[in-house]
Scaffold this motif. Sequence first.
Motif, PDB file in Angstrom:
ATOM      1  N   ILE A   1       0.689  -1.216   0.027  1.00 25.57           N
ATOM      2  CA  ILE A   1       0.095   0.049   0.022  1.00 25.57           C
ATOM      3  C   ILE A   1       0.826   1.229   0.144  1.00 25.57           C
ATOM      4  CG2 ILE A   1      -2.070   1.152   1.317  1.00 25.57           C
ATOM      5  CD1 ILE A   1      -2.417  -1.342   2.516  1.00 25.57           C
ATOM      6  N   THR A   2       1.277   1.716  -1.271  1.00 25.58           N
ATOM      7  CA  THR A   2       1.838   2.862  -1.424  1.00 25.58           C
ATOM      8  C   THR A   2       1.355   3.941  -2.471  1.00 25.58           C
ATOM      9  OG1 THR A   2       3.384   1.633  -3.017  1.00 25.58           O
ATOM     10  CG2 THR A   2       4.262   1.581  -0.813  1.00 25.58           C
ATOM     11  N   PHE A   3       1.981   4.973  -2.376  1.00 25.93           N
ATOM     12  CA  PHE A   3       1.605   5.867  -3.434  1.00 25.93           C
ATOM     13  C   PHE A   3       2.788   6.549  -4.147  1.00 25.93           C
ATOM     14  CE2 PHE A   3       2.268   8.776   0.046  1.00 25.93           C
ATOM     15  CZ  PHE A   3       2.647   9.984  -0.599  1.00 25.93           C
ATOM     16  N   ASN A   4       2.614   6.670  -5.362  1.00 27.66           N
ATOM     17  CA  ASN A   4       3.660   7.314  -6.003  1.00 27.66           C
ATOM     18  C   ASN A   4       3.814   8.900  -5.872  1.00 27.66           C
ATOM     19  OD1 ASN A   4       4.046   5.052  -7.066  1.00 27.66           O
ATOM     20  ND2 ASN A   4       4.580   5.450  -9.063  1.00 27.66           N
ATOM     21  N   VAL A   5       4.858   9.639  -5.875  1.00 30.43           N
ATOM     22  CA  VAL A   5       4.795  11.022  -5.665  1.00 30.43           C
ATOM     23  C   VAL A   5       4.821  11.775  -7.154  1.00 30.43           C
ATOM     24  CG1 VAL A   5       5.812  13.249  -4.580  1.00 30.43           C
ATOM     25  CG2 VAL A   5       5.710  10.805  -3.529  1.00 30.43           C
TER      26      VAL A   5
ATOM     27  N   GLY B   1      -8.582   7.003  -2.604  1.00 32.22           N
ATOM     28  CA  GLY B   1      -8.594   6.982  -1.012  1.00 32.22           C
ATOM     29  C   GLY B   1      -9.217   5.772  -0.254  1.00 32.22           C
ATOM     30  N   VAL B   2     -10.525   5.374  -1.240  1.00 39.17           N
ATOM     31  CA  VAL B   2     -11.358   4.444  -0.477  1.00 39.17           C
ATOM     32  C   VAL B   2     -10.273   3.228  -0.005  1.00 39.17           C
ATOM     33  CG1 VAL B   2     -12.065   3.071  -2.603  1.00 39.17           C
ATOM     34  CG2 VAL B   2     -13.504   3.428  -0.520  1.00 39.17           C
ATOM     35  N   SER B   3      -9.307   2.764  -0.777  1.00 39.03           N
ATOM     36  CA  SER B   3      -8.571   1.426  -0.454  1.00 39.03           C
ATOM     37  C   SER B   3      -8.012   1.769   0.841  1.00 39.03           C
ATOM     38  CB  SER B   3      -7.428   1.336  -1.541  1.00 39.03           C
ATOM     39  OG  SER B   3      -6.701   2.139  -1.712  1.00 39.03           O
TER      40      SER B   3
ATOM     41  N   PRO C   1      -5.101   3.878 -15.882  1.00 37.38           N
ATOM     42  CA  PRO C   1      -3.943   4.437 -16.721  1.00 37.38           C
ATOM     43  C   PRO C   1      -2.602   3.591 -16.586  1.00 37.38           C
ATOM     44  CG  PRO C   1      -4.623   6.224 -14.976  1.00 37.38           C
ATOM     45  CD  PRO C   1      -5.085   4.691 -14.675  1.00 37.38           C
ATOM     46  N   GLY C   2      -2.349   2.725 -15.591  1.00 38.78           N
ATOM     47  CA  GLY C   2      -1.281   1.789 -15.778  1.00 38.78           C
ATOM     48  C   GLY C   2      -0.560   1.737 -14.280  1.00 38.78           C
ATOM     49  N   ILE C   3       0.457   0.966 -14.332  1.00 40.48           N
ATOM     50  CA  ILE C   3       1.279   0.903 -12.931  1.00 40.48           C
ATOM     51  C   ILE C   3       2.015   2.207 -12.502  1.00 40.48           C
ATOM     52  CG2 ILE C   3       1.786  -1.700 -13.169  1.00 40.48           C
ATOM     53  CD1 ILE C   3       4.445  -1.005 -14.089  1.00 40.48           C
ATOM     54  N   HIS C   4       2.136   3.050 -13.345  1.00 40.12           N
ATOM     55  CA  HIS C   4       2.993   4.364 -12.841  1.00 40.12           C
ATOM     56  C   HIS C   4       2.090   5.114 -12.163  1.00 40.12           C
ATOM     57  CE1 HIS C   4       6.500   2.335 -14.391  1.00 40.12           C
ATOM     58  NE2 HIS C   4       6.082   2.607 -15.861  1.00 40.12           N
TER      59      HIS C   4
ATOM     60  N   PHE D   1      -2.470   1.002  -6.946  1.00 37.56           N
ATOM     61  CA  PHE D   1      -2.710   0.155  -6.120  1.00 37.56           C
ATOM     62  C   PHE D   1      -4.293   0.239  -5.768  1.00 37.56           C
ATOM     63  CE2 PHE D   1      -4.164  -0.615  -1.686  1.00 37.56           C
ATOM     64  CZ  PHE D   1      -3.549  -2.064  -1.515  1.00 37.56           C
ATOM     65  N   GLU D   2      -4.852   1.260  -5.769  1.00 37.64           N
ATOM     66  CA  GLU D   2      -6.355   1.223  -5.560  1.00 37.64           C
ATOM     67  C   GLU D   2      -7.224   0.752  -6.692  1.00 37.64           C
ATOM     68  OE1 GLU D   2      -8.279   4.191  -3.102  1.00 37.64           O
ATOM     69  OE2 GLU D   2      -9.138   4.998  -4.483  1.00 37.64           O
ATOM     70  N   HIS D   3      -6.757   0.835  -7.869  1.00 32.56           N
ATOM     71  CA  HIS D   3      -7.253   0.543  -9.114  1.00 32.56           C
ATOM     72  C   HIS D   3      -7.255  -0.849  -9.022  1.00 32.56           C
ATOM     73  CE1 HIS D   3      -5.559   4.378 -11.056  1.00 32.56           C
ATOM     74  NE2 HIS D   3      -6.452   4.717 -10.279  1.00 32.56           N
ATOM     75  N   ALA D   4      -6.028  -1.595  -8.737  1.00 28.63           N
ATOM     76  CA  ALA D   4      -6.122  -3.101  -8.598  1.00 28.63           C
ATOM     77  C   ALA D   4      -6.919  -3.710  -7.446  1.00 28.63           C
ATOM     78  CB  ALA D   4      -4.469  -3.483  -8.486  1.00 28.63           C
ATOM     79  N   PHE D   5      -6.758  -2.804  -6.520  1.00 25.51           N
ATOM     80  CA  PHE D   5      -7.388  -3.267  -5.273  1.00 25.51           C
ATOM     81  C   PHE D   5      -8.833  -3.653  -5.351  1.00 25.51           C
ATOM     82  CE2 PHE D   5      -9.651  -2.363  -1.212  1.00 25.51           C
ATOM     83  CZ  PHE D   5      -9.165  -3.375  -0.395  1.00 25.51           C
TER      84      PHE D   5
END
Length: 475
Positions: free
Chosen positions: A53-57, A168-170, A225-228, A233-237
């Motif tokens: 559970i991370t986010f890209n900056v 943010g729901v994840s 839009p993809g992994i970048h 994480f939320e989309h996949a979750f």
Amino acid sequence: MGGTADFFDEMTGGDTEIRAPYRQFRDWFEGEDLRHLRRKSAEAEDFFRRTGITFNVYGQAEADERLIPFDIVPRILSGREWSKLRRGIEQRVRAINAFLHDIYHRQEIIRAGRVPTELISGNDAFLPQMIGVAPPGGVYTHVVGVDVVRTGEDEFFVLEDNARTPSGVSYMLENRETMLQMFPELFTRIKVRQVHNYPIRLRKSLADAAPRATTGKPQIAVLTPGIHNSAYFEHAFLADQMGAELVEGHDLRVVDGRIAMRTTRGFKPVDVLYRRVDDDFLDPLTFRADSMLGVPGIMDVYRAGGITLANAPGTGIADDKAIYSYMPDIVEFYTGEKAILKNVPTWRCSDPDSLAYVMENLSDLVVKEVHGSGGYGMLVGPAASKREIEEFRSKLAARPVKYIAQPTLALSTVPILTGKGLAPRHVDLRPFVLVAPERIDITPGGLTRVALKKGSLVVNSSQGGGTKDTWVLED
């Protein structure tokens, strides 16, 4: 832990007496060993790291993934407090949907002089391609995140509406799961309303808005839009939790007037696409021709009623910060009622008198970009240096139409766990709303974001904030 004179503290109310929603939790906390709780806090961090559970900056290297700090002290609301919030949010979301239908059809609110024409026609978020288009079931905003702040016992304000692709729901779901695993005894002792069934409710809400072309059980997919992307994480979750397919633009194409996704058995029609791709990139034949993220021809299929897009294209105008300042009028115009939840007073810098006031009071105000998000491109006057204020003054003078300003609210505080025990920090709340043709469903609680730095009012994860589990009591 005591409250402060300047801010409403949700646990103490600014007094030594513990407020009712927190009494059972405080009794439990007093019986716990602080070192044990700090170990639990470290365990929670390990859990989030292992789960991924991370986010890209934004604007930084794709490898720069960060862990959003999680605080193990829950933010607690009584059933009565939640009831008021829920009514106000439902009223607001109904008005937003009615407003979107109106501005893409008869534009009655403009004719009535309640919203200026130029605020719509000259707005980048307004899509002329949506004029006259009726989404399946009449739903524009299938998923909404409404950011709420509190300044007193019964004082709640909507800070902004997130009607495009609220995220943010994840974190709301994983925060609860983590607390259930680490402190099961707390949930036996304190009756907290559930949030874990959100993905099931999301799926049902989306399925209920399926287009007329649907045959049998609606096929739902999540477009990422993809992994970048920072929210990948939320989309996949959510796709996994809903039992929906996670797809990218290159997995989809137009087949026989429908949008179909690639499978091992050929292409299969998609009925509802929960898209996490911005309007500009959705269809290279209609919007940005250089987009590699969308699906060529999807807007033609959508306009013909062959697919449901959630949220509908063009909903972004409803969370435009200049439109926000008209929300009390919008709510009253479409519901016939006064807004239950207040707006934060807002100066539109496009207005010369307002701009003059803002320029004179920059050190006391919060100034935001009209289309900004994530805490970027904003000035928090009281926390800014003289140099930062002067640099921002130049930006404001160059393009005033791009900004709005608001007073610095005395955001409520809730306790976080520190090395010395509990300490107050400022918070906001993002409840998540699901809109189906016949109902509005609001998950009890939402995502509490917390400013972990002492005195800071900026809660965004991208700006150093963290998150908490949000409890709504059964009372």
